[in-house]
Design an enzyme around this catalytic site. Structure first.
Site, PDB file in Angstrom:
ATOM      1  N   CYS A   1       8.279  10.380  -3.445  1.00  0.00           N
ATOM      2  CA  CYS A   1       7.717   9.565  -4.517  1.00  0.00           C
ATOM      3  C   CYS A   1       6.745   8.514  -3.979  1.00  0.00           C
ATOM      4  O   CYS A   1       6.683   8.229  -2.779  1.00  0.00           O
ATOM      5  CB  CYS A   1       8.842   8.929  -5.317  1.00  0.00           C
ATOM      6  SG  CYS A   1       8.337   8.321  -6.958  1.00  0.00           S
ATOM      7  N   ASP A   2       6.011   7.894  -4.915  1.00  0.00           N
ATOM      8  CA  ASP A   2       4.803   7.122  -4.631  1.00  0.00           C
ATOM      9  C   ASP A   2       4.874   6.189  -3.423  1.00  0.00           C
ATOM     10  O   ASP A   2       3.968   6.167  -2.595  1.00  0.00           O
ATOM     11  CB  ASP A   2       4.439   6.261  -5.854  1.00  0.00           C
ATOM     12  CG  ASP A   2       4.104   7.087  -7.072  1.00  0.00           C
ATOM     13  OD1 ASP A   2       4.396   8.288  -7.079  1.00  0.00           O
ATOM     14  OD2 ASP A   2       3.566   6.517  -8.036  1.00  0.00           O
TER      15      ASP A   2
ATOM     16  N   CYS B   1       5.681  13.866  -9.192  1.00  0.00           N
ATOM     17  CA  CYS B   1       4.869  14.158 -10.369  1.00  0.00           C
ATOM     18  C   CYS B   1       3.744  15.119 -10.007  1.00  0.00           C
ATOM     19  O   CYS B   1       3.120  15.004  -8.949  1.00  0.00           O
ATOM     20  CB  CYS B   1       4.281  12.881 -10.943  1.00  0.00           C
ATOM     21  SG  CYS B   1       5.518  11.672 -11.468  1.00  0.00           S
TER      22      CYS B   1
ATOM     23  N   ASP C   1       9.119   5.007  -9.315  1.00  0.00           N
ATOM     24  CA  ASP C   1       8.473   4.132 -10.289  1.00  0.00           C
ATOM     25  C   ASP C   1       9.099   4.196 -11.673  1.00  0.00           C
ATOM     26  O   ASP C   1       9.364   3.161 -12.289  1.00  0.00           O
ATOM     27  CB  ASP C   1       6.990   4.498 -10.406  1.00  0.00           C
ATOM     28  CG  ASP C   1       6.199   4.093  -9.184  1.00  0.00           C
ATOM     29  OD1 ASP C   1       6.799   3.978  -8.099  1.00  0.00           O
ATOM     30  OD2 ASP C   1       4.979   3.889  -9.307  1.00  0.00           O
TER      31      ASP C   1
ATOM     32  N   SER D   1      -0.195   3.140 -12.890  1.00  0.00           N
ATOM     33  CA  SER D   1       0.260   4.440 -12.419  1.00  0.00           C
ATOM     34  C   SER D   1      -0.940   5.290 -12.048  1.00  0.00           C
ATOM     35  O   SER D   1      -2.008   5.206 -12.668  1.00  0.00           O
ATOM     36  CB  SER D   1       1.068   5.136 -13.514  1.00  0.00           C
ATOM     37  OG  SER D   1       1.243   6.508 -13.221  1.00  0.00           O
TER      38      SER D   1
END
Length: 561
Positions: free
Chosen positions: A123-124, A196, A82, A472
């Site tokens: 990641c997302d 994250c 992202d 987010s």
């Protein structure tokens, strides 16, 4: 093990001969060529630290699969990240790359007729994209959560992570944070590979994968490159070989009960609102007729936050991991959970949860002692969002439950941020940001920077946001109504909002309304301003013409329902 493998073609046939030639050149012998062939889906790049350790993991997975008597082929896909890929075309590549990843997996695994796949999730968008591929292809699959990054510490010993950098960047324009301080935080925020470190979308989706039964029990969340991660990497590699042998397929696992388990887990961990659309997309690709928004709304009546990981509360992801992680949450959810749901191991969730799973019940609380008496993800409906919208709340802070204000309308995030910086957003107003939905951007734009700009200007308690954009998983400020459906680029109330219109948000009633009569709305004309176009041969234009609307998960048209 070699009976009925779809990867094996009749000996002596043209297909067998050409495949044998290719694989002999890779060092395989005739015995290897008859073994199960498993794709090691490595959704990685060197563009961001989320993925920087995945090549080593892929090597280890391949080694263990070979030791188990199968053949491993590492394959690559697009690797959505992202913070990097939101920079171009209004952020449209972020969500759309989820579906591109699904198609990448299909092209290789289905095209080569491989027997199973083990997917390295980071990641997302990698986890939902891989789960969508699993549901679509229905070949034996194991998802491996590859871990969160280590955060840094300030001089005062406080946690400094990417969330803090993201928030403070919105404070620079107002002078509430200096550039030097921002750079200092930036230098310390990430201390190693992985996703994250808060309960953003990546860690939420890793937990979702485990709650669905598609990852090994106990594997999420996990610190990247930790001994625990490597333990589950090895076990996952063994598990995919067993799943191929036992013919355990994703659609055996991805049942309505499994989805309700995942939804309850997201509510219990105060997870990312992005899980709503991703779970809907996974359900669609898995051939289920399941209204995920409705299930969230139903379960939100009873499931409260049992943990409060940043940004929903003060707990660190490391503390949550040590307290029992996803398995601990599933255990604490008690009778809410469908214990008959199976997992990729072939063992039911009920059997797994017979073992003690919670290490610290102050961090992962029992169902009758939540952090708050409200759900932290709430589905709203009303005249402004007849097909639904989503609000994320804190597990530890009290916020106003109602807000009524005059609309200030923007067609893009940059214009909204400029207006915030020059002080032209009055206190008490509702900032309406549209044109960021799957078809407006297209690909779905990011509204997070607008929220953090409001926070930097000290307005998050006095200005609400209503948007069709995505946020987010690290956004948790003020009253922000996201993913309004229908989006602004489609006929509907959001498209018809004008400056000065009264907007009312009521979290107690679960409503978001535009205070206009039907006759007043009918008198207004559809605006094309909430639509961005791209060259017809671009990926975003392809996505725009082939993607469903958000209530169907924004999956590509033709996905089974």
């Amino acid at each position: 093990m070699t009976d009925n493998l779809r990867s094996n073609f009749p000996v002596g046939s043209p297909r067998w001969a050409t495949r044998r030639t290719q694989w002999r050149a890779l060092g395989l012998n005739d015995e290897d060529i008859q073994k199960p062939k498993i794709a090691v889906v490595n959704s990685s790049s060197k563009l961001a630290p989320c993925f920087s350790h995945l090549d080593d993991i892929a090597d280890r997975v391949c080694e263990v699969i070979r030791d188990q008597g199968a053949v491993a082929f590492e394959v690559r896909t697009v690797a959505p990240t992202d913070f990097m890929m939101a920079a171009g075309r209004g952020g449209g590549y972020v969500l759309s790359s989820r579906d591109l990843l699904t198609n990448d997996v299909e092209a290789v695994v289905e095209g080569a007729q491989l027997d199973g796949m083990i997917c390295l999730a980071s990641c997302d968008k990698t986890t939902p994209g891989q789960l969508m591929a699993a549901g679509r292809l229905n070949v034996p699959t194991v998802i491996v959560p590859c871990g969160y990054q280590q955060s840094g510490l300030s001089d005062a010993g406080e946690i400094v992570d990417i969330e803090e950098v993201f928030i403070r960047a919105g404070h620079v324009a107002s002078g509430r944070c200096s550039l030097a301080d921002l750079c200092g935080m930036s230098d310390r925020a990430i201390q190693g590979p992985g996703v994250c470190s808060g309960m953003g979308t990546a860690n939420t989706m890793h937990i979702v994968s485990e709650a669905l039964g598609m990852s090994l029990p106990g594997s999420a969340p996990v610190a990247a490159n930790s001994a625990k991660m490597w333990h589950y990497v090895d076990d996952s590699a063994r598990a995919i070989v067993a799943a191929v042998e036992q013919d355990i397929r994703p659609r055996d696992v991805l049942t309505p009960g499994a989805f309700r388990n995942a939804i309850a887990s997201v509510l219990a961990v105060s997870g990312s609102i992005n899980a709503v659309k991703h779970l809907q997309a996974i359900a669609v690709e898995s051939g289920l007729d399941l209204d995920v928004n409705a299930e969230f709304a139903r379960l939100a009546q009873t499931v409260r936050p049992l943990s409060a990981v940043r940004p929903a509360g003060p707990t660190s992801i490391e503390e949550f991991d040590a307290a029992g992680g996803a398995l601990g949450v599933l255990h604490q959810l008690g009778d809410v959970i469908d214990r008959g749901a199976t997992t990729v191991t072939g063992v039911s969730l009920g059997e797994i949860l017979t073992e003690p799973c919670v290490i610290d019940d102050h961090v992962i609380r029992p169902l009758n002692a939540p952090f708050a008496e409200h759900a932290t993800i709430q589905i709203l409906r009303g005249s402004l969002a007849p097909q639904g919208a989503i609000v994320k709340l804190s597990a530890t802070e009290t916020r106003p439950s109602t807000f009524v204000g005059s609309a200030v309308v923007f067609e893009d995030a940059a214009s909204a941020i400029d207006a915030i910086h020059v002080g032209s957003i009055p206190s008490g107003s509702v900032l309406v940001l549209r044109g960021l939905g799957p078809h407006g951007t297209p690909g779905m734009g990011m509204a997070s920077n607008v929220v953090f700009a409001l926070d930097g200007a000290g307005l998050t308690n006095t200005v609400s946001v209503v948007t069709d954009g995505q946020l987010s998983g690290l956004v948790n400020k003020g009253i922000v109504v996201g993913e309004v459906k229908p989006e602004g680029a489609r006929p509907g109330a959001l498209n018809l909002v004008r400056d000065g219109d009264l907007v009312a948000i009521d979290l107690r009633e679960g409503t978001v309304d535009l205070k206009l009569t039907p006759d007043e709305l009918d008198a207004r004309s559809f605006s094309t301003a909430s639509k961005t176009t791209h060259p017809p041969n671009s990926w975003l234009s392809v996505y725009d013409t082939t993607a469903t609307d958000l209530e169907h998960g924004a999956t590509l048209k033709g996905a089974s329902h």
